[in-house]
Design an enzyme around this catalytic site. Structure first.
Site, short mmCIF file in Angstrom:
data_model
loop_
_atom_site.label_atom_id
_atom_site.label_comp_id
_atom_site.label_asym_id
_atom_site.label_seq_id
_atom_site.Cartn_x
_atom_site.Cartn_y
_atom_site.Cartn_z
N HIS A 252 12.90 47.61 21.72
CA HIS A 252 14.03 46.71 21.90
C HIS A 252 15.22 47.51 22.38
O HIS A 252 15.43 48.66 21.94
CB HIS A 252 14.36 45.98 20.60
CG HIS A 252 15.27 44.80 20.76
ND1 HIS A 252 16.63 44.92 20.84
CD2 HIS A 252 15.01 43.48 20.87
CE1 HIS A 252 17.18 43.72 20.98
NE2 HIS A 252 16.22 42.83 21.01
N GLU A 307 9.94 39.09 19.72
CA GLU A 307 9.10 38.35 20.63
C GLU A 307 7.62 38.40 20.25
O GLU A 307 6.86 37.47 20.51
CB GLU A 307 9.27 38.86 22.07
CG GLU A 307 10.53 38.38 22.76
CD GLU A 307 11.75 39.20 22.37
OE1 GLU A 307 11.55 40.31 21.78
OE2 GLU A 307 12.88 38.78 22.66
#
Length: 364
Positions: A252, A307
């Site tokens: 991320h 996600e």
């Protein structure tokens, strides 16, 4: 002046709405740990927290839920608009257009009631497009279900299971707000000009529509579909890593430790894995992926991001891939509105500078 591409590391506002600490893996809404909110509160309660500054009392929760439930019906002209363009426009385009055409006044500052009316009707917009594309009838609007349950009901035509409501409710809470991301910044820029709520939300939807912002969970699902079983996960991922490709759902830009949103969705996935094999596949694949990432990319601090488990949740509750980003927009509308209200309360027009790099003619 120094150019900072993407404005990375630049603070443009002070706010108590949320804290995103990527080094510590910390995400707060109004001083509350989001991973705890996701497993112990309803989406409506968390929206109230974001908009009003504190969790609601029982009466406040009931009143706010009633405000949302009473505004679920689509205005007739919005219904006709969605039907007219659904065959030639993707759902995010439809949302952007339909939101901009809602019959709200151009009040300044924007009001909480306006935000509630938009938030309430977005699930209906999504389901209207979905049923039109599928050639099925949209179910009758109900007021006796909470926001998450009613969204699933509108898509499926039947009341969802408690497990599915709980899983999607956690997802909606965890993605409702995340600091000064691209779509939120777009909403605040528009608001800073003293434009109206719908214009700011339309800009936010347009930003989220871009694949660099709102499209990752579908790619995770494609990966899990190709892996198919925990036994084949290692060979599949080794081949991908050795060819120099990424494993979707890991790493991320902000979080350099565990993503707290992924932690909360992992907890939900573990609890529901006995009811759905898809959750079990996600859990086992995650462990293999983390082990291989440490082997192939040691020291890179690549952890599971939101996600990855978002894909598990959205697939498990029966949402098709075409609805993943629109469902993200449904949840993030809560955060967008919170930032719009916050910007209006402490407004100063956002007007950064640029450095000219062209030629300058000589004066005669």
């Amino acid at each position: 002046m120094k150019v900072i591409p993407g404005l990375e590391g630049i603070a443009v506002a002070e706010t108590d709405l949320s804290l995103v600490d990527g080094q510590k893996g910390l995400l707060l809404y109004r001083g509350h740990l989001v991973k705890k909110l996701a497993v112990s509160h309803s989406f409506e309660e968390v929206v109230y927290l974001l908009w009003m500054g504190q969790l609601p009392s029982e009466k406040e929760r009931e009143d706010f839920q009633r405000l949302l439930s009473e505004n679920r019906a689509l205005p007739e002209h919005i219904y006709k608009l969605i039907i007219q363009i659904s065959s030639r426009a993707d759902l995010m385009t439809v949302l952007r257009t339909a939101i901009s055409a809602l019959p709200l006044t151009n009040d300044w500052p924007p009001t909480l009631e306006q935000g509630a009316k938009v938030l309430a009707v977005i699930p209906t917009m999504i389901s209207c497009w979905y049923h039109q594309v599928q050639g099925t009838d949209i179910p009758v609007i109900r007021q006796d279900l909470n926001h998450t349950a009613h969204y699933l009901y509108l898509l499926k035509g039947q009341e969802p299971s408690e497990a599915h409501v709980r899983a999607l409710n956690a997802y909606l809470i965890l993605t409702a707000e995340h600091g000064m991301n691209a779509s939120t910044f777009a909403a605040r820029v528009v608001t800073s000009t003293q434009s109206d709520l719908l214009s700011a939300l339309t800009a936010a939807v347009g930003a989220l529509k871009g694949p660099l912002h709102g499209g990752a969970p579908s790619e995770v699902e494609e990966m899990l579909d190709e892996i198919r079983s925990a036994e084949s996960a290692e060979s599949w991922m080794r081949a991908r890593l050795e060819s120099g490709e990424r494993l979707m759902g890991f790493g991320h830009r902000v979080y350099k430790t565990q993503d707290p949103r992924a932690q909360a969705l992992r907890q939900i996935s573990e609890e529901l894995s006995v009811e759905d094999d898809w959750f079990q596949l996600a859990l086992e694949t995650e462990q293999t992926a983390l082990r291989l990432l440490e082997e192939y990319k040691p020291g890179r601090r690549l952890y599971t991001n939101v996600e990855f488990f978002a894909a598990a949740v959205l697939r498990a509750v029966g949402l098709p891939k075409a609805l993943y980003t629109p469902t993200f927009a449904l949840s993030r509308t809560a955060g967008w509105c919170a930032h719009i209200f916050d910007q209006a309360d402490h407004n100063r027009i956002i007007r950064p500078q640029s450095l000219y790099t062209g030629t300058i003619p000589q004066e005669d």
